[in-house]
Scaffold this motif. Structure first.
Motif, PDB file in Angstrom:
ATOM      1  N   LYS A  44       0.828  -1.210   0.000  1.00 48.61           N
ATOM      2  CA  LYS A  44       0.000   0.000   0.000  1.00 48.61           C
ATOM      3  C   LYS A  44       0.859   1.255   0.000  1.00 48.61           C
ATOM      4  CE  LYS A  44      -3.841  -2.350   2.286  1.00 48.61           C
ATOM      5  NZ  LYS A  44      -4.535  -2.593   3.572  1.00 48.61           N
ATOM      6  N   ILE A  45       1.985   1.220   0.671  1.00 43.27           N
ATOM      7  CA  ILE A  45       2.881   2.375   0.696  1.00 43.27           C
ATOM      8  C   ILE A  45       3.418   2.659  -0.703  1.00 43.27           C
ATOM      9  CG2 ILE A  45       5.209   3.078   1.420  1.00 43.27           C
ATOM     10  CD1 ILE A  45       4.471   2.004   4.222  1.00 43.27           C
ATOM     11  N   ASP A  46       3.892   1.646  -1.401  1.00 46.87           N
ATOM     12  CA  ASP A  46       4.421   1.867  -2.748  1.00 46.87           C
ATOM     13  C   ASP A  46       3.324   2.315  -3.710  1.00 46.87           C
ATOM     14  OD1 ASP A  46       6.990   1.281  -2.014  1.00 46.87           O
ATOM     15  OD2 ASP A  46       7.315  -0.236  -3.548  1.00 46.87           O
ATOM     16  N   ALA A  47       2.137   1.734  -3.600  1.00 47.27           N
ATOM     17  CA  ALA A  47       1.035   2.137  -4.479  1.00 47.27           C
ATOM     18  C   ALA A  47       0.650   3.591  -4.226  1.00 47.27           C
ATOM     19  CB  ALA A  47      -0.171   1.219  -4.265  1.00 47.27           C
ATOM     20  N   ALA A  48       0.605   3.991  -2.957  1.00 44.93           N
ATOM     21  CA  ALA A  48       0.283   5.378  -2.625  1.00 44.93           C
ATOM     22  C   ALA A  48       1.344   6.328  -3.171  1.00 44.93           C
ATOM     23  CB  ALA A  48       0.155   5.536  -1.106  1.00 44.93           C
ATOM     24  N   ALA A  49       2.606   5.955  -3.013  1.00 49.93           N
ATOM     25  CA  ALA A  49       3.694   6.801  -3.505  1.00 49.93           C
ATOM     26  C   ALA A  49       3.605   6.986  -5.018  1.00 49.93           C
ATOM     27  CB  ALA A  49       5.046   6.202  -3.117  1.00 49.93           C
ATOM     28  N   LEU A  50       3.283   5.932  -5.730  1.00 50.10           N
ATOM     29  CA  LEU A  50       3.151   6.029  -7.188  1.00 50.10           C
ATOM     30  C   LEU A  50       2.041   7.002  -7.581  1.00 50.10           C
ATOM     31  CD1 LEU A  50       3.675   2.279  -8.096  1.00 50.10           C
ATOM     32  CD2 LEU A  50       5.046   4.171  -8.994  1.00 50.10           C
ATOM     33  N   LEU A  51       0.901   6.927  -6.910  1.00 52.56           N
ATOM     34  CA  LEU A  51      -0.204   7.830  -7.217  1.00 52.56           C
ATOM     35  C   LEU A  51       0.136   9.277  -6.859  1.00 52.56           C
ATOM     36  CD1 LEU A  51      -3.243   5.678  -6.024  1.00 52.56           C
ATOM     37  CD2 LEU A  51      -2.826   6.463  -8.355  1.00 52.56           C
ATOM     38  N   ILE A  52       0.767   9.475  -5.717  1.00 54.09           N
ATOM     39  CA  ILE A  52       1.108  10.832  -5.274  1.00 54.09           C
ATOM     40  C   ILE A  52       2.085  11.488  -6.226  1.00 54.09           C
ATOM     41  CG2 ILE A  52       2.329  12.139  -3.480  1.00 54.09           C
ATOM     42  CD1 ILE A  52       1.185   9.882  -1.530  1.00 54.09           C
ATOM     43  N   TYR A  53       3.161  10.786  -6.536  1.00 51.07           N
ATOM     44  CA  TYR A  53       4.206  11.420  -7.336  1.00 51.07           C
ATOM     45  C   TYR A  53       3.870  11.424  -8.825  1.00 51.07           C
ATOM     46  CZ  TYR A  53       6.649  12.093  -3.048  1.00 51.07           C
ATOM     47  OH  TYR A  53       6.972  12.524  -1.784  1.00 51.07           O
ATOM     48  N   ARG A  54       2.924  10.584  -9.245  1.00 54.61           N
ATOM     49  CA  ARG A  54       2.380  10.743 -10.598  1.00 54.61           C
ATOM     50  C   ARG A  54       1.625  12.067 -10.700  1.00 54.61           C
ATOM     51  NH1 ARG A  54      -2.905   7.925 -13.291  1.00 54.61           N
ATOM     52  NH2 ARG A  54      -3.800   8.899 -11.421  1.00 54.61           N
ATOM     53  N   ALA A  55       0.771  12.340  -9.720  1.00 58.82           N
ATOM     54  CA  ALA A  55      -0.004  13.580  -9.733  1.00 58.82           C
ATOM     55  C   ALA A  55       0.917  14.794  -9.654  1.00 58.82           C
ATOM     56  CB  ALA A  55      -0.999  13.588  -8.576  1.00 58.82           C
ATOM     57  N   ALA A  56       1.910  14.739  -8.766  1.00 57.17           N
ATOM     58  CA  ALA A  56       2.816  15.868  -8.596  1.00 57.17           C
ATOM     59  C   ALA A  56       3.651  16.091  -9.855  1.00 57.17           C
ATOM     60  CB  ALA A  56       3.727  15.619  -7.390  1.00 57.17           C
ATOM     61  N   TRP A  57       4.169  15.014 -10.431  1.00 55.79           N
ATOM     62  CA  TRP A  57       4.973  15.128 -11.658  1.00 55.79           C
ATOM     63  C   TRP A  57       4.126  15.668 -12.808  1.00 55.79           C
ATOM     64  CZ3 TRP A  57       4.187  12.475 -16.291  1.00 55.79           C
ATOM     65  CH2 TRP A  57       5.191  12.629 -17.263  1.00 55.79           C
ATOM     66  N   THR A  58       2.892  15.210 -12.917  1.00 55.66           N
ATOM     67  CA  THR A  58       2.005  15.670 -13.986  1.00 55.66           C
ATOM     68  C   THR A  58       1.764  17.169 -13.871  1.00 55.66           C
ATOM     69  OG1 THR A  58       0.922  13.504 -14.077  1.00 55.66           O
ATOM     70  CG2 THR A  58      -0.254  15.346 -15.065  1.00 55.66           C
ATOM     71  N   LYS A  59       1.512  17.641 -12.636  1.00 56.00           N
ATOM     72  CA  LYS A  59       1.299  19.083 -12.439  1.00 56.00           C
ATOM     73  C   LYS A  59       2.575  19.863 -12.745  1.00 56.00           C
ATOM     74  CE  LYS A  59      -1.097  22.685 -11.216  1.00 56.00           C
ATOM     75  NZ  LYS A  59      -2.173  23.191 -12.098  1.00 56.00           N
ATOM     76  N   ASP A  60       3.709  19.382 -12.265  1.00 55.84           N
ATOM     77  CA  ASP A  60       4.972  20.077 -12.501  1.00 55.84           C
ATOM     78  C   ASP A  60       5.370  20.065 -13.976  1.00 55.84           C
ATOM     79  OD1 ASP A  60       5.258  20.705  -9.831  1.00 55.84           O
ATOM     80  OD2 ASP A  60       6.604  19.039  -9.385  1.00 55.84           O
ATOM     81  N   SER A  61       4.830  19.115 -14.732  1.00 59.01           N
ATOM     82  CA  SER A  61       5.155  19.019 -16.156  1.00 59.01           C
ATOM     83  C   SER A  61       4.322  19.960 -17.010  1.00 59.01           C
ATOM     84  CB  SER A  61       4.975  17.572 -16.643  1.00 59.01           C
ATOM     85  OG  SER A  61       5.880  16.710 -15.974  1.00 59.01           O
ATOM     86  N   GLY A  62       3.430  20.721 -16.368  1.00 67.56           N
ATOM     87  CA  GLY A  62       2.699  21.749 -17.096  1.00 67.56           C
ATOM     88  C   GLY A  62       1.224  21.495 -17.288  1.00 67.56           C
ATOM     89  N   ALA A  63       0.681  20.416 -16.724  1.00 69.35           N
ATOM     90  CA  ALA A  63      -0.757  20.163 -16.854  1.00 69.35           C
ATOM     91  C   ALA A  63      -1.532  21.286 -16.169  1.00 69.35           C
ATOM     92  CB  ALA A  63      -1.126  18.824 -16.221  1.00 69.35           C
ATOM     93  N   PRO A  64      -2.519  21.890 -16.844  1.00 69.54           N
ATOM     94  CA  PRO A  64      -3.263  22.989 -16.211  1.00 69.54           C
ATOM     95  C   PRO A  64      -4.042  22.528 -14.983  1.00 69.54           C
ATOM     96  CG  PRO A  64      -4.285  22.339 -18.286  1.00 69.54           C
ATOM     97  CD  PRO A  64      -2.981  21.636 -18.222  1.00 69.54           C
TER      98      PRO A  64
END
Length: 386
Positions: A293-313
């Motif tokens: 669960k920790i690894d799955a949560a980390a993947l979801l969190i940092y996917r969202a953060a990376w997507t926002k930092d990559s320029g997604a409005p």
């Protein structure tokens, strides 16, 4: 020490790995209590903020020059802080969320007047959205801000306001009446010492935090304190939450990592029938679930953060998934840690007992778990078929 191998995932740049290393070094050399009494929480928040400023981390919470907030840095900071102290994470998070609308939409003058002092720990920020009858349904706000010459006059109440009573200023979402519902709400900066603004109640929580109900009675605020355009406050609030919801998940992740660390130590050292508890298959199954669960949560969190930092409005769906999964599973992980610690898991002030109290509010604030499910469903239904 928690597993840091995830920092090698492609979501991160070298600067993020450097930030994580500096956070680990600083937290290893600085002591923060697991438990703070309600009557000492204001003092503790001030002390934590001062230490955070010395460490140079408060600058990560704001964008003084109008650049985009680095969501991965926000998440990494909250994850590391929450692993050590729920209140430490809270202090950092509120500096970011409370000033977030100014970072995202403020004028150069507003940024200069507020954000530099927030970064320096000279001002304490607060985000004032919820009301007695309007929580997740922010479009139902009733606090009014009517125009009076070059001022607004605010009347009404806000409640469940983090940093209520210790904040230097509040970003207040008020009904200015441009249109019904969400389109008639504006975001306005209100200094805490404004005449007519009072703290009418401090609200004690299961885990001590400064939380209050505020009353606004003919509070006059200059028109220059308006953030963005009139009637765009709801959009401002949602855009701010779009950034910070992922960071709530990151805080939950930090708490879950701490629970796993404590559990691993317990399982390896606790003897049952002459052997470490870790040799029991049932215990191994519980630890396996926690790690998964920790690894799955980390993947979801940092996917969202990376997507926002990559320029997604907008990352509304990704951030909702990250917050929902990370907070719900952290609750499960910490509950399992309590079980595996036996009596120690419910001893007041024990790290696991503190985590058990700290995690619960994360499934409620910035949109309860049920609200996140609605967001995810609506976003998914709105997708066009291939």
């Amino acid at each position: 020490m928690a597993d840091c191998s995830y920092l090698n995932w492609p979501f991160f740049d070298a600067r993020h790995r450097e930030l994580a290393a500096s956070l680990n070094a600083w937290l290893g050399a600085t002591s923060f209590p697991h438990h703070v009494n309600e009557d000492k929480v204001d003092t503790a928040c001030a002390e934590f903020l001062a230490e955070m400023v010395k460490g140079g981390f408060t600058a990560n919470a704001v964008s003084t020059e109008g650049a985009a907030l680095d969501v991965r840095s926000l998440c990494l900071t909250r994850e590391h802080f929450a692993r050590h102290s729920g209140l430490l994470d809270f202090v950092f998070a509120m500096q970011g969320l409370g000033s977030g609308p100014i970072s995202l939409f403020g004028t150069p003058e507003q940024r200069a007047h507020y954000l530099r002092d927030v970064a320096a720990g000279k001002k304490v920020a607060a985000f004032a959205l919820s009301e007695p009858e309007a929580g997740s349904d922010a479009a139902s706000l009733t606090l009014t801000a009517r125009a009076d010459g070059d001022h607004f006059i605010l009347d009404g109440e806000k409640t469940w306001i983090s940093n209520g009573g210790i904040a230097s200023f509040y970003v207040v979402f008020a009904r200015t009446g441009e249109a019904p519902g969400a389109k008639g709400v504006s975001a306005i900066i209100v200094d805490a010492d404004s005449p007519g603004l009072s703290v009418v109640e401090r609200i004690p929580l299961i885990a001590a935090h400064p939380l209050a109900r505020l009353k606004f009675e003919n509070v006059r605020v200059p028109h220059g304190n308006l953030i963005g355009k009139p009637g765009e406050g709801f959009k401002t609030a949602m855009a701010t939450l779009d950034v910070f919801r992922s960071t709530v998940g990151a805080a939950a992740l930090g708490m879950a990592r701490r629970a796993l660390d404590e559990t691993l130590t317990r399982a390896k050292t606790r003897q049952i029938n002459g052997a470490p508890m870790a040799e029991l298959q049932m215990v191994q199954a519980m630890i396996s679930d926690m790690a998964l669960k920790i690894d799955a949560a980390a993947l979801l969190i940092y996917r969202a953060a990376w997507t926002k930092d990559s320029g997604a409005p907008r990352v509304t769906r990704e951030a909702a998934m990250a917050k929902l999964y990370a907070t719900d599973t952290a609750q499960e992980i910490i509950d399992a840690a309590v079980q595996l610690h036996g009596g120690w898991g419910v001893v007041h002030g024990h790290p696991i007992e503190c985590l058990y109290r700290d995690i619960r509010a994360l499934r409620i604030y910035e949109g309860a778990s049920e609200v996140q499910k609605v967001i995810i469903a609506r976003q998914t239904l709105a997708q066009e078929a291939p």
